[in-house]
Design a protein around this motif. Structure first.
Motif, PDB file in Angstrom:
ATOM      1  N   LEU A  71    -121.919 -59.631  49.665  1.00  7.98           N
ATOM      2  CA  LEU A  71    -121.083 -60.479  48.808  1.00  7.98           C
ATOM      3  C   LEU A  71    -121.092 -59.979  47.366  1.00  7.98           C
ATOM      4  CD1 LEU A  71    -122.105 -64.042  50.054  1.00  7.98           C
ATOM      5  CD2 LEU A  71    -120.083 -62.729  50.684  1.00  7.98           C
ATOM      6  N   ARG A  79    -121.397 -71.680  48.851  1.00  6.74           N
ATOM      7  CA  ARG A  79    -120.035 -72.226  48.806  1.00  6.74           C
ATOM      8  C   ARG A  79    -119.204 -71.832  50.027  1.00  6.74           C
ATOM      9  NH1 ARG A  79    -118.463 -74.263  43.872  1.00  6.74           N
ATOM     10  NH2 ARG A  79    -119.639 -73.593  42.056  1.00  6.74           N
ATOM     11  N   VAL A  82    -117.454 -74.438  52.530  1.00  2.32           N
ATOM     12  CA  VAL A  82    -116.618 -75.577  52.110  1.00  2.32           C
ATOM     13  C   VAL A  82    -115.206 -75.590  52.718  1.00  2.32           C
ATOM     14  CG1 VAL A  82    -117.877 -75.798  49.933  1.00  2.32           C
ATOM     15  CG2 VAL A  82    -115.716 -74.535  49.964  1.00  2.32           C
ATOM     16  N   SER A  87    -110.848 -71.668  57.097  1.00  2.00           N
ATOM     17  CA  SER A  87    -111.382 -70.304  57.014  1.00  2.00           C
ATOM     18  C   SER A  87    -112.349 -69.995  58.161  1.00  2.00           C
ATOM     19  CB  SER A  87    -112.096 -70.130  55.670  1.00  2.00           C
ATOM     20  OG  SER A  87    -112.955 -69.028  55.701  1.00  2.00           O
ATOM     21  N   SER A  90    -115.879 -69.500  56.881  1.00  3.10           N
ATOM     22  CA  SER A  90    -116.604 -70.762  56.714  1.00  3.10           C
ATOM     23  C   SER A  90    -117.148 -71.249  58.054  1.00  3.10           C
ATOM     24  CB  SER A  90    -115.672 -71.843  56.144  1.00  3.10           C
ATOM     25  OG  SER A  90    -115.621 -71.766  54.751  1.00  3.10           O
TER      26      SER A  90
ATOM     27  N   ILE B  67    -104.988 -67.685  50.676  1.00  4.46           N
ATOM     28  CA  ILE B  67    -105.504 -69.044  50.449  1.00  4.46           C
ATOM     29  C   ILE B  67    -106.233 -69.535  51.696  1.00  4.46           C
ATOM     30  CG2 ILE B  67    -104.850 -71.455  50.031  1.00  4.46           C
ATOM     31  CD1 ILE B  67    -102.593 -70.439  48.268  1.00  4.46           C
ATOM     32  N   ASP B  68    -105.621 -69.311  52.846  1.00  3.50           N
ATOM     33  CA  ASP B  68    -106.211 -69.820  54.091  1.00  3.50           C
ATOM     34  C   ASP B  68    -107.565 -69.199  54.410  1.00  3.50           C
ATOM     35  OD1 ASP B  68    -104.179 -71.545  54.531  1.00  3.50           O
ATOM     36  OD2 ASP B  68    -103.073 -70.253  55.911  1.00  3.50           O
ATOM     37  N   VAL B  69    -107.703 -67.908  54.151  1.00  2.00           N
ATOM     38  CA  VAL B  69    -108.938 -67.234  54.573  1.00  2.00           C
ATOM     39  C   VAL B  69    -110.105 -67.455  53.623  1.00  2.00           C
ATOM     40  CG1 VAL B  69    -107.704 -65.418  55.825  1.00  2.00           C
ATOM     41  CG2 VAL B  69    -108.370 -65.046  53.445  1.00  2.00           C
ATOM     42  N   CYS B  70    -109.827 -67.941  52.430  1.00  5.08           N
ATOM     43  CA  CYS B  70    -110.908 -68.087  51.437  1.00  5.08           C
ATOM     44  C   CYS B  70    -111.920 -69.142  51.896  1.00  5.08           C
ATOM     45  CB  CYS B  70    -110.337 -68.461  50.074  1.00  5.08           C
ATOM     46  SG  CYS B  70    -111.635 -68.638  48.834  1.00  5.08           S
ATOM     47  N   PRO B  71    -113.171 -68.744  52.104  1.00  2.00           N
ATOM     48  CA  PRO B  71    -114.156 -69.718  52.600  1.00  2.00           C
ATOM     49  C   PRO B  71    -114.605 -70.726  51.547  1.00  2.00           C
ATOM     50  CG  PRO B  71    -115.205 -67.600  52.220  1.00  2.00           C
ATOM     51  CD  PRO B  71    -113.745 -67.400  51.959  1.00  2.00           C
ATOM     52  N   THR B  72    -114.311 -70.461  50.284  1.00  2.00           N
ATOM     53  CA  THR B  72    -114.814 -71.343  49.224  1.00  2.00           C
ATOM     54  C   THR B  72    -113.702 -72.120  48.512  1.00  2.00           C
ATOM     55  OG1 THR B  72    -114.627 -69.663  47.513  1.00  2.00           O
ATOM     56  CG2 THR B  72    -116.673 -69.684  48.772  1.00  2.00           C
ATOM     57  N   LYS B  73    -112.482 -71.951  48.945  1.00  2.00           N
ATOM     58  CA  LYS B  73    -111.309 -72.550  48.290  1.00  2.00           C
ATOM     59  C   LYS B  73    -111.174 -72.058  46.842  1.00  2.00           C
ATOM     60  CE  LYS B  73    -111.308 -76.770  51.063  1.00  2.00           C
ATOM     61  NZ  LYS B  73    -111.360 -78.216  51.081  1.00  2.00           N
ATOM     62  N   LYS B  90    -115.865 -70.201  41.721  1.00  2.00           N
ATOM     63  CA  LYS B  90    -116.044 -70.520  43.142  1.00  2.00           C
ATOM     64  C   LYS B  90    -116.081 -69.273  44.025  1.00  2.00           C
ATOM     65  CE  LYS B  90    -113.839 -75.080  43.138  1.00  2.00           C
ATOM     66  NZ  LYS B  90    -112.651 -75.832  43.589  1.00  2.00           N
ATOM     67  N   CYS B  91    -115.460 -68.192  43.562  1.00  2.00           N
ATOM     68  CA  CYS B  91    -115.358 -66.972  44.377  1.00  2.00           C
ATOM     69  C   CYS B  91    -116.751 -66.380  44.637  1.00  2.00           C
ATOM     70  CB  CYS B  91    -114.476 -65.943  43.667  1.00  2.00           C
ATOM     71  SG  CYS B  91    -114.307 -64.391  44.564  1.00  2.00           S
ATOM     72  N   ILE B  92    -117.026 -66.028  45.913  1.00  2.00           N
ATOM     73  CA  ILE B  92    -118.316 -65.409  46.246  1.00  2.00           C
ATOM     74  C   ILE B  92    -118.173 -63.907  46.491  1.00  2.00           C
ATOM     75  CG2 ILE B  92    -119.351 -67.521  47.171  1.00  2.00           C
ATOM     76  CD1 ILE B  92    -118.723 -66.443  49.993  1.00  2.00           C
ATOM     77  N   CYS B  94    -116.447 -62.246  48.966  1.00  2.00           N
ATOM     78  CA  CYS B  94    -116.608 -61.818  50.369  1.00  2.00           C
ATOM     79  C   CYS B  94    -115.548 -60.794  50.764  1.00  2.00           C
ATOM     80  CB  CYS B  94    -116.564 -63.017  51.312  1.00  2.00           C
ATOM     81  SG  CYS B  94    -114.972 -63.858  51.383  1.00  2.00           S
ATOM     82  N   ALA B  96    -112.548 -61.377  51.885  1.00  2.00           N
ATOM     83  CA  ALA B  96    -111.622 -61.812  52.944  1.00  2.00           C
ATOM     84  C   ALA B  96    -110.183 -61.862  52.441  1.00  2.00           C
ATOM     85  CB  ALA B  96    -112.043 -63.178  53.473  1.00  2.00           C
TER      86      ALA B  96
END
Lengths: 288, 206
Positions: A71, A79, A82, A87, A90, B67-73, B90-92, B94, B96
């Protein structure tokens, strides 16, 4: 000596398909560890090998830490859970966490029943572990298939391939580490199961490459690169070590511990190599 | 409330890269990262060969896969105008979203170096917030300028008015792009991806 502020290559706005560079060997290793860890855990659970289960669970935990290291901002990795509604990353993160908890509970219940005092909970617990594990086996393929930018990955074949890779690797790890009596008590059809897994994997790999080739555009380019430009990673490691070697060991009915162990290592190397090659050849479509 | 969009008039673009530089100055992007680029390619064959320029940037899609793939919104579309933005807190990182963008217009920041060693020059905005190292950055349609009633930097600087910024939902007739978008010669990049981009391309072959 200070570095130049930028290189000339930064300024070449190339036209045409471009290979992705975001996910690579580390992600391939993560996906492999997750797959092997989960399937081996289930194999060890069926043969009652507690140490094996612990090692398999450790492999999944190692995968989590390896995943964190990929990452850009690992300190806020929490996070990642969430956006479960949309996703796959997630969902996968939640599933891996759940697997670790359920797996640890199952091991605790197997070793020290007093830690899990609910009577008859072990069997339902194992079913839950298996269910979550099944999702984790599919998850790398699902996460990749959701990557709309890389046409080579956007296919439902990829989750199936991911599942087969993980199950086949886990099978050989269990075969190499569990004594033959324990395995024989489970089923007498072990060579047939192993051969069936390798054969299914080989067939799906061929189908995948052909389907992507027929799709055209960036998918076809990736498929061509997979087969023609990766003699080491794809042909030697992925096919040679990962498919052919385990197959020969099974067909020849070799039961020497060392040879089976080498076949299992070959399968693991082949697993990583295949996932890595699939990641490496993924390319963006040309906009022109 | 307006839905913003941009039209690239390919007949006007001369490939001067002023928009690329203006964007870089506006966002003070790290070395190697350009939120907009001019792709250059050849058309035809000798003796009727030519050069064509294609400005590319984030398409601020209505159905943005990123937008859809973002795990953290962290990636989201602004409610009031649909501009697709990244919340760097918020971005980690990843990656994606980088892989989900069919246009390859998202960039993970691994390099803190600026274009000029030692920080910004007098020509760059020192006050602009840069993406965190490890986070993903992209064109933000210069929303800070839009909020001030100005146009994006790339549009303002274009000497041939090849970039036309406006609204695509008819909410502001004076700035409406509808008459350009509805032309037969107007298209979007990779329409088969179904992302409904807000950046359109028009070429009448002039």
């Amino acid at each position: 000596m200070s570095r130049a502020p930028f290189s000339q290559s930064d300024l070449s706005f190339a036209v045409g398909p471009k290979f992705q560079t975001v996910w690579g060997l580390r992600e391939a290793a993560v996906f492999t560890l997750e797959g092997v860890g989960v399937s081996a855990f289930l194999g060890f659970a069926l043969t009652g090998q507690i140490v094996g289960m612990a090692c398999a669970l450790a492999a999944v935990i190692v995968a989590v830490f390896l995943l964190l290291s990929h990452l850009g901002k690992p300190m806020v990795a929490w996070r990642a859970i969430v956006n479960v509604r949309r996703s796959w990353i997630s969902r996968g993160t939640v599933a891996i966490g759940l697997f670790c908890v359920l797996g640890a509970l199952y091991i605790a219940g197997s070793t020290t029943p007093v830690l899990v005092p609910v009577e008859g909970i072990q069997t339902p617990l194992l079913y839950m572990v298996a269910l979550v594990g099944l999702f984790i086996l599919l998850y790398p393929g699902l996460a990749m298939a959701a990557s709309a930018g890389v046409a080579f990955w956007t296919t439902p074949l990829l989750p199936i391939l991911s599942l087969l890779q993980g199950v086949a690797s886990g099978f050989f790890v269990v075969l190499a580490t569990v004594d033959s009596e324990a395995m024989a008590s489970l089923t007498s059809q072990l060579p047939q199961i192993g051969f069936g897994l390798i054969a299914a994997l080989a067939i799906f790999m061929i189908v995948y490459a052909v389907v992507m080739l027929r799709r055209g555009g960036a998918a076809a380019l990736s498929s061509t690169y997979l087969v023609r430009k990766n003699p080491l990673a794809f042909w030697a490691l992925s096919v040679g070590l990962g498919l052919a070697l385990p197959c020969i060991v099974l067909l020849a009915d070799i039961q020497w511990g060392l040879i089976v162990t080498i076949a299992a290592i070959g399968r693991l190397v082949g697993d990583v190599a295949f996932r890595y090659t699939i990641l490496k050849v993924g390319s963006f479509e040309s906009v022109i | 409330m307006s839905k913003y969009g941009m039209v690239m008039d390919l007949d006007r673009c001369i490939g001067c890269n002023a928009c690329v530089i203006a964007c870089k100055v506006e966002h003070n992007t790290p070395a190697g990262i350009n939120f907009t680029k001019i792709l250059e390619y050849e058309t035809g064959t000798y003796p009727d060969a030519g050069r064509q320029f294609l400005p590319v940037m984030c398409n601020h899609c209505d159905d943005a896969p990123c937008i859809d793939v973002c795990p953290t919104k962290a990636t989201y579309a602004r409610e009031q105008d649909g501009i697709v933005l990244v919340d760097w807190d918020k971005c980690i990182g990843c990656g994606a979203c980088v892989l989900a963008c069919p246009y390859d217009q998202r960039f993970q920041v691994f390099d803190e170096r600026t274009m000029f060693p030692g920080g910004t020059t007098d020509f760059q905005r020192p006050d602009v917030q840069r993406a965190d190292t490890g986070a993903v950055a992209k064109c933000d349609f210069c929303y800070h300028r839009i909020d001030e009633g100005r146009e994006p930097a790339c549009v303002e600087v274009c000497p041939t008015k090849a970039r036309i910024f406006g609204v695509t939902d008819g909410s502001d007739p004076e700035r409406s792009l509808d008459h350009l978008i509805e032309q037969d010669s107007t298209t979007t990049l990779l329409p088969e991806k179904g992302t409904k981009p807000s950046v359109y391309y028009v070429s009448r072959g002039e």
